[in-house]
Design an enzyme around this catalytic site. Structure first.
Site, short mmCIF file in Angstrom:
data_model
loop_
_atom_site.label_atom_id
_atom_site.label_comp_id
_atom_site.label_asym_id
_atom_site.label_seq_id
_atom_site.Cartn_x
_atom_site.Cartn_y
_atom_site.Cartn_z
N HIS A 195 0.82 -1.22 0.00
CA HIS A 195 0.00 0.00 0.00
C HIS A 195 0.85 1.26 0.00
CE1 HIS A 195 -3.83 -2.23 1.43
NE2 HIS A 195 -3.73 -2.18 0.12
N GLU A 437 -4.27 -23.33 -19.54
CA GLU A 437 -3.16 -22.98 -18.65
C GLU A 437 -2.51 -24.22 -18.04
OE1 GLU A 437 -4.56 -20.31 -15.61
OE2 GLU A 437 -6.31 -21.51 -15.16
N ASP A 461 0.15 -19.73 -15.50
CA ASP A 461 0.09 -21.13 -15.07
C ASP A 461 0.63 -22.07 -16.15
OD1 ASP A 461 -0.83 -21.35 -12.40
OD2 ASP A 461 -2.74 -20.52 -13.04
N CYS A 508 -4.28 -14.02 -21.63
CA CYS A 508 -4.50 -13.10 -20.52
C CYS A 508 -3.47 -13.24 -19.41
CB CYS A 508 -5.91 -13.27 -19.96
SG CYS A 508 -6.23 -14.92 -19.31
C1 PEP Z 1 -2.63 -17.28 -15.72
O1 PEP Z 1 -2.42 -18.32 -15.10
O2 PEP Z 1 -1.90 -16.88 -16.66
C2 PEP Z 1 -3.77 -16.43 -15.38
C3 PEP Z 1 -4.06 -15.38 -16.13
O3 PEP Z 1 -4.47 -16.73 -14.26
P1 PEP Z 1 -3.93 -16.41 -12.78
O4 PEP Z 1 -2.73 -15.54 -12.90
O5 PEP Z 1 -5.06 -15.75 -12.06
O6 PEP Z 1 -3.63 -17.79 -12.26
MG MG Z 2 -3.99 -19.14 -13.89
#
Ligand code: PEP
Ligand code: MG
Length: 601
Positions: A195, A437, A461, A508
């Site tokens: 923070h 993933e 992941d 993502c």
């Molecule tokens: C990922 O695993 O790339 C993902 C976008 O999900 P998280 O980071 O929430 O595991």
């Molecule tokens: Mg993930």
């Protein structure tokens, strides 16, 4: 002479040049005092009074943060207010007073010590980040109980502005800083998501955290250059070094202005390939920043904040209202809600689960949801209800088997029918997407493309499981690389499988937020990327400057590379022809700014 250039983590952009003021604050020593039985009631009263006083102070800090930094930042103090009302913390301290006849300050500090032990032992970055909030609460309550004067970070008000050097900063100490008195911040500890870092950023004070050695090397009065773009602290710089830092600062500021003015423009490459750059949201509070940064929808709305650290599960109504609000905020662009990715290191407080030897290979994400149909059904119903008003999509994490997708679809259909029968306004269905993933999902991407409406690669992941490298282990950080040839081949194959089936394939994971990797992804055929809000403007800017066909040539070369380092080097070399790579330095953008709202399990 010890090395004069320290490297840390850039958390708030800008360059500060000036004299250091070394600030040492610590939790006051607490006497080991017990009280006679007749005074127990008085100690309980003292504790209550101190807590009430601390709450009132936190409220005031909250108001101050709202004025000085903004509404999101003000919420930082909500976490402290929650702690000050926490039944475990207060009830535990009261019990120590009642049962052990401890003085109020001793009871409270022991309880905080217990929390600190629990949090610092956790493999959870959010909890570790919250230790500074706990310190804030502790300082305030103990200060009151011990009758100490209130702390000001600039106790000895210097004549001229200074750069604060400290081991760590609490949110309150940071909030007291005034840009006219504090030029910059350099901390030995701290993280990008603490923070103090978030507040420094909002207050516009250049800051570097985790600058190991800074306390040892720097004395008050030493001249410093804090470079909040590069994440460096230069101790006793030469004139030339100061001049170079100032030039860098000016260029970055100009670039930032350019990014800001272009954020709203669509992102098509120079050879006319349309790209869609969406936002990743960890918390609903990030929604405004994402919109301002030009997000074309949301590619990943993480929903764990709804449950982790909460003592009860969110209701269907609460969720439906939230998903609708997010869904309606992006002017008709798609918003992808990811169902709970709980498990691993993230469990709701209400869940009592036996510890697992390998939680990341255990009961996590879609596995938990399918085994706990009530939780899953509620979330799905909420998404269906919100989807009556906004273009929502549902996405399931950590998929390894097609049966998981089929089972999810069945629940979606069943709940849609039930909502219809009950006369509740809801969409007749929602698109169901799969997060690719795991190596299993990547290798079987063609199969998943048959049963899912879209695919989205979770490269974080996917890298972790493909390379057998724990993504949260700092010791493994050097080995965690999504540019590893094995991962790159999987990325290529997933995209090809999705395209062959006519499915949208997006990515993502964090790699999309890094411009160099984003370029490579365009080359690998990705046309939809979902990135952390702070990276949106730079990724969109980059898209308008690159050619997709050149990127494809670059990606073929990267796929031929023997090592991750070679793949990155060849991508950077290709990109140099188009843009000044020094401007794309990922430092000073704050990926996934804080996962606030999660307090303690
Ligand atoms: C990922 O695993 O790339 C993902 C976008 O999900 P998280 O980071 O929430 O595991
Ligand atoms: Mg993930």
């Amino acid at each position: 002479m010890p090395h004069r250039l320290l490297r840390g983590v850039a958390v708030s952009p800008g360059v500060a040049v000036g004299p250091a003021l070394v600030v040492r604050w610590e939790v006051p020593p607490v006497p080991e005092r017990t009280v006679p039985p007749a005074e127990v009631a008085r100690e309980l009263e003292r504790l209550r009074e101190a807590l009430a006083w601390a709450r009132e102070r936190s409220e005031r800090m909250r108001e101050r943060a709202e004025v000085r930094a903004g509404p999101d930042e003000a919420r930082i103090f909500d976490a402290q207010l929650m702690m000050l009302q926490d039944v475990d913390l207060i009830g535990g301290a009261e019990r120590l007073i009642r049962e052990n006849r401890f003085a109020a300050e001793r009871a409270f500090s022991l309880k905080v010590l217990q929390w600190r032990g629990l949090w610092s032992g956790q493999d959870n970055a959010t909890l570790r980040d919250r230790l500074a909030d706990l310190a804030d609460v502790e300082l305030r309550v103990l200060g009151r109980l011990l009758g100490l004067p209130e702390r000001d970070v600039l106790d000895a008000r210097p004549e001229s502005p200074v750069i604060i050097v400290a081991r760590d900063l609490t949110p309150s100490l940071t909030l007291q800083m005034d840009r006219s008195a504090v030029l910059g911040i350099a901390c030995e500890g701290g993280t990008r998501t603490s923070h103090a870092a978030i507040l420094a950023h909002s207050l516009g004070i250049p800051a570097v955290m985790a600058a190991e050695g800074v306390l040892e090397l720097v004395a008050s009065g030493d001249r410093l250059v804090v470079d909040g773009w590069a994440g460096t602290v230069q101790v006793r710089p030469t004139g030339a070094e100061v001049a170079a830092a100032e030039t860098r600062d000016q260029r970055r500021r100009e670039f930032d202005r350019e990014l800001e003015s272009g954020a709203g423009e669509p992102s098509a490459t120079t050879d006319g390939v349309a790209m869609r750059i969406r936002a990743n949201l960890d918390l609903p509070e990030e929604l405004e920043a994402a919109r301002r940064s030009g997000a074309e929808g949301v590619g990943l709305m993480r929903t764990e904040f709804l449950v982790v650290g909460r003592s009860r599960m969110p209701t269907e109504d609460e969720q439906a209202a939230l998903y609708r609000r997010i869904g309606e905020a992006f002017g008709g662009h798609d918003v992808v809600i990811r169902t709970y990715d709980i498990g691993g290191d993230k469990f709701p407080a209400a869940f009592r689960t036996p510890p697992e030897a390998n939680p990341f290979l255990g009961w996590r994400a879609i596995r938990v949801c399918l085994d706990e149909p009530e939780i899953f059904r509620t979330q799905i119903r909420a998404i269906l209800r919100a989807a009556a008003h906004a273009p929502l999509k549902l996405m399931i994490p950590l998929v390894t088997r097609v049966e998981e997708v089929e089972a999810t679809r069945e629940i979606v259909e069943k709940e849609a029918r039930a909502l219809h029968r009950a006369g509740i306004e809801a969409a007749a269905s929602v698109p169901v997407g799969v997060m690719v993933e795991t190596p299993a999902a990547a290798v079987l991407a063609d199969r998943f493309a048959e049963v899912a409406d879209f695919l989205s690669v979770g490269s974080n992941d996917l890298t972790q499981y493909t390379l057998a490298v724990d993504r949260s282990n700092p010791r493994m950080a050097g080995r965690f690389d999504p540019h590893h040839p094995a991962v790159l081949r999987l990325l290529r194959d997933i995209q090809a499988a999705g395209a062959a089936a006519g499915r949208e394939v997006s990515l993502c994971g964090e790699m999309a937020s890094d411009p160099v990797s984003a370029y490579l992804l365009v080359g690998l055929g990705y046309r939809v990327l979902s990135v952390a809000s702070p990276s949106l403007p730079v990724v969109k800017w980059l898209m308008r400057r690159i050619s997709a066909s050149e990127a494809a040539t670059c990606a073929s070369d990267a796929l031929e590379a023997r090592t991750a380092a070679d793949a990155v080097a060849c991508t950077r070399a290709a990109l140099t022809a188009r843009v000044d790579l020094r401007l794309l330095d990922p430092s000073a953008r704050l990926p996934g700014r804080g996962r606030r709202g999660t307090l303690h399990p």
